[in-house]
Every structure is written in C-alpha cells, then in structure tokens.
Design a protein around this motif. Structure first.
Motif, mmCIF file in Angstrom:
data_model
loop_
_atom_site.group_PDB
_atom_site.id
_atom_site.type_symbol
_atom_site.label_atom_id
_atom_site.label_comp_id
_atom_site.label_asym_id
_atom_site.label_seq_id
_atom_site.Cartn_x
_atom_site.Cartn_y
_atom_site.Cartn_z
ATOM 1 N N LEU A 76 0.832 -1.199 0.000
ATOM 2 C CA LEU A 76 0.000 0.000 0.000
ATOM 3 C C LEU A 76 0.871 1.255 0.000
ATOM 4 C CD1 LEU A 76 -2.664 1.503 0.195
ATOM 5 C CD2 LEU A 76 -2.645 1.108 2.669
ATOM 6 N N ILE A 77 1.903 1.274 0.844
ATOM 7 C CA ILE A 77 2.804 2.431 0.890
ATOM 8 C C ILE A 77 3.483 2.631 -0.464
ATOM 9 C CG2 ILE A 77 4.940 3.307 1.911
ATOM 10 C CD1 ILE A 77 4.084 1.960 4.532
ATOM 11 N N ARG A 78 3.926 1.548 -1.055
ATOM 12 C CA ARG A 78 4.588 1.628 -2.366
ATOM 13 C C ARG A 78 3.642 2.189 -3.422
ATOM 14 N NH1 ARG A 78 5.458 -1.669 -6.896
ATOM 15 N NH2 ARG A 78 7.549 -1.474 -7.791
ATOM 16 N N THR A 79 2.388 1.758 -3.383
ATOM 17 C CA THR A 79 1.403 2.245 -4.337
ATOM 18 C C THR A 79 1.150 3.741 -4.150
ATOM 19 O OG1 THR A 79 0.337 0.070 -4.420
ATOM 20 C CG2 THR A 79 -0.955 1.953 -5.173
ATOM 21 N N LEU A 80 1.015 4.175 -2.892
ATOM 22 C CA LEU A 80 0.787 5.589 -2.614
ATOM 23 C C LEU A 80 1.966 6.439 -3.088
ATOM 24 C CD1 LEU A 80 -0.701 5.295 0.994
ATOM 25 C CD2 LEU A 80 -1.955 5.864 -1.087
ATOM 26 N N LYS A 81 3.177 5.939 -2.908
ATOM 27 C CA LYS A 81 4.363 6.698 -3.301
ATOM 28 C C LYS A 81 4.497 6.818 -4.818
ATOM 29 C CE LYS A 81 7.274 8.261 -1.454
ATOM 30 N NZ LYS A 81 7.461 9.686 -1.085
ATOM 31 N N HIS A 82 3.890 5.898 -5.569
ATOM 32 C CA HIS A 82 4.001 5.940 -7.026
ATOM 33 C C HIS A 82 2.779 6.558 -7.693
ATOM 34 C CE1 HIS A 82 7.282 3.107 -6.266
ATOM 35 N NE2 HIS A 82 7.701 3.386 -7.480
ATOM 36 N N PHE A 119 0.649 11.820 -3.384
ATOM 37 C CA PHE A 119 0.658 11.615 -1.932
ATOM 38 C C PHE A 119 2.046 11.850 -1.351
ATOM 39 C CE2 PHE A 119 -2.892 8.797 -3.218
ATOM 40 C CZ PHE A 119 -3.901 9.331 -2.423
ATOM 41 N N ARG A 120 2.066 12.398 -0.134
ATOM 42 C CA ARG A 120 3.267 12.423 0.699
ATOM 43 C C ARG A 120 2.994 11.464 1.860
ATOM 44 N NH1 ARG A 120 4.717 18.284 2.587
ATOM 45 N NH2 ARG A 120 6.624 17.195 3.250
ATOM 46 N N VAL A 121 3.798 10.428 1.963
ATOM 47 C CA VAL A 121 3.544 9.377 2.951
ATOM 48 C C VAL A 121 4.401 9.623 4.188
ATOM 49 C CG1 VAL A 121 3.522 6.899 3.394
ATOM 50 C CG2 VAL A 121 3.044 7.762 1.091
ATOM 51 N N ALA A 122 3.755 9.810 5.329
ATOM 52 C CA ALA A 122 4.466 9.985 6.596
ATOM 53 C C ALA A 122 4.855 8.612 7.148
ATOM 54 C CB ALA A 122 3.580 10.722 7.598
ATOM 55 N N GLU A 123 6.096 8.487 7.594
ATOM 56 C CA GLU A 123 6.589 7.218 8.121
ATOM 57 C C GLU A 123 5.944 6.897 9.463
ATOM 58 O OE1 GLU A 123 8.374 3.733 8.961
ATOM 59 O OE2 GLU A 123 8.328 4.753 7.035
ATOM 60 N N ARG A 124 5.242 5.757 9.490
ATOM 61 C CA ARG A 124 4.622 5.303 10.726
ATOM 62 C C ARG A 124 4.931 3.839 11.028
ATOM 63 N NH1 ARG A 124 4.548 9.912 10.919
ATOM 64 N NH2 ARG A 124 2.824 11.362 11.348
ATOM 65 N N VAL A 125 5.403 3.102 10.043
ATOM 66 C CA VAL A 125 5.736 1.690 10.268
ATOM 67 C C VAL A 125 6.913 1.571 11.220
ATOM 68 C CG1 VAL A 125 6.504 -0.448 9.175
ATOM 69 C CG2 VAL A 125 4.815 0.999 8.030
ATOM 70 N N GLY A 126 7.935 2.382 11.007
ATOM 71 C CA GLY A 126 9.106 2.368 11.887
ATOM 72 C C GLY A 126 9.150 3.572 12.802
ATOM 73 N N LEU A 127 7.981 3.944 13.332
ATOM 74 C CA LEU A 127 7.896 5.170 14.143
ATOM 75 C C LEU A 127 8.736 5.068 15.412
ATOM 76 C CD1 LEU A 127 6.641 7.949 14.409
ATOM 77 C CD2 LEU A 127 4.672 6.888 15.543
ATOM 78 N N ASP A 128 8.765 3.905 16.055
ATOM 79 C CA ASP A 128 9.565 3.743 17.277
ATOM 80 C C ASP A 128 11.041 3.978 16.999
ATOM 81 O OD1 ASP A 128 7.302 3.201 18.696
ATOM 82 O OD2 ASP A 128 7.524 1.027 18.596
#
Length: 271
Positions: free
Chosen positions: A91-97, A104-113
């Motif tokens: 999904l992130i890859r699709t949004l970025k392309h 879209f500008r995708v904010a990083e939340r998968v590796g938020l910690d």
C-alpha cells in the motif's frame, strides 16, 4: 517407424485443435509474467496532480491480512499463509508511485519507534554540544491529514475450475484452469474528525493454467510399449494479484476524491 510417424501426425492434430474455451485466463504458456517490481496500473501513474500533495499515514496495523487463508495443497497440509502478512508495504509503495510520486506524501509510521529513538539521540547529542545560542532545534515530524486503513478481507480458492482434453489411439492432450479470488477493502479517514471519507472494495482474480500431452500405445504387435508425457503449468503470483488490487483501490479513492471535491487538480497553465 511408419507407425510412430502416424502417431506424431495425430498428436499434432490434437494439439492444434484442443483449446481452452470456458475462461480467458490471461496466462499463456511461454508468455512472460508481469514484473512485480513495476507498477501495474498505468492509469494510476498518470493521474492528475493535485494542487497540494496529500499527506497520508499508514500504520503497521492499518492494512493487514484478515483472511486467515492458508496455501492450498491437495497432497499435504501447509501452514504458510496464502497472502503476504505485510500488505501495508504494498500500500505504501502504491501511494508513493501515484501520479509518479506527486499525489501523496507518505508519513513514516511503520518504523515510528525507531524514528523516535533516532530523533532523541540527535536531540541529546545537540544538547551536549550546546553552543552560545543554544542547541539547534530538530525539525518536527511530518503529520498527516488522512489515514489509509483497510485489509485483505477475502481469499476464495477454486471458485471456478475446468478443462478440456482429447485422446485418440493412445495420444492425448489436456488443458486445465483454476480461478481464485482476492478481495481488498480500503478506506480514507480524516484525522481531524475521524470520519470515514471514502471507502472502496476491490476484487481481483488469480489465475492458474496447466496443459499436458501424453502418448500411451503398444506397438510391434502389442509387445512394445511407447509412453511419453510432458506438460507445464503457470500460476499468477498471489502477491502480484494483491498489488494489482491495492493499486485499483488507491486509484478509485483518487477518482472519488476528485468527484467529491476533497482535492483539486493542479492548474497546469499556471506553470
């Protein structure tokens, strides 16, 4: 030798006349499968650019596999899942392309910690090396205006299958096909109000195709046996089918967003 030549002619006739008519599998033996490294939807790549890129967040548990489906096998039990357990990365890859990376500008939340820890280290290092004017401030994290959430909600196996074959004088040819179905749900949620702004449901079929040829015949007065078998199969990758479904879901959200006025197209003449 003359008998074998006759059998070869019969086999050629069978192979040329036997076709798989009940379903268009989109798979042909020897045809190169689509590359999963490429975005499959040309329409998604070329969508109109918005005036302001949409900042979106995708959390690790925002888009998951909820089917519980295991890989099918008729011979022994398999415990591997039928689809990837990290569909959020697709999904992130699709949004970025989308729109060649302009929509879209995708904010990083998968590796938020991990990201937060690194920012704390930077802040700590700057405080230790504090200058007269004080430590340099670290830039704030990008915050999103909308969330993308959803799941892989269905994986139906063997919803349609069939085949066709023929045999004459011990020479035969057969073809089989099988169709699975994968279903994806995706929604866009407003962070300001928590309202579900757009919700879409997309289904994608997964095709499997196989063919085989065989010769089984006694020759030389029934004393010598000739047996020849060959065949091949082609299965559409499940991950590729899932990627296509996600791309279609994002494309539908983009179109609905334009129709409902959630974003406006960029004026190309202004440039």
């Amino acid at each position: 030798m003359e008998i074998l030549q006759k059998y070869s002619c019969l086999l050629a006739i069978l192979l040329s006349s036997c076709s798989l008519a009940p379903v268009d599998t989109n798979l042909k033996t020897g045809q190169k499968l689509p590359n999963i490294l490429e975005i499959q939807s040309a329409e998604l790549l070329n969508v109109a650019q918005p005036k302001i890129p949409i900042v979106v967040a995708v959390y690790p548990n925002s888009f998951t596999d909820q089917t519980g489906q295991r890989k099918s096998n008729s011979e022994f039990a398999l415990f591997s899942t039928a689809v990837t357990q990290a569909p959020s990365h697709l999904l992130i890859r699709t949004l970025k392309h989308t729109g060649n990376g302009t929509f879209f500008r995708v904010a990083e939340r998968v590796g938020l910690d991990n990201l937060t820890k690194e920012r704390q280290l930077i802040r700590s290092a700057r405080e230790q090396n504090e200058e007269k004017d004080g430590p340099r401030p670290i830039m704030p994290l990008l915050f999103a205006g909308v969330l993308m959430e959803g799941a892989v909600i269905g994986y139906d196996t063997n919803i349609k299958s069939g085949g066709i074959g023929a045999r004459y004088l011990g020479i035969g040819n057969s073809k089989q096909y099988r169709v699975d179905n994968i279903t994806v749900a995706l929604r866009m949620v407003s962070i300001a109000t928590g309202e579900v702004l757009i919700d879409v449901l997309v289904s994608k079929q997964v095709f499997s195709y196989g063919q085989s040829q065989d010769v089984f015949r006694f020759i030389e007065a029934g004393t010598e046996l000739v047996e020849i078998e060959m065949g091949d199969a082609e299965n559409e990758p499940t991950t590729l089918a899932l990627q296509k479904a996600i791309e279609e879901a994002v494309l539908q959200i983009v179109k609905i967003g334009y129709d409902k006025g959630f974003w406006e197209k960029k004026d190309e003449k202004a440039n």
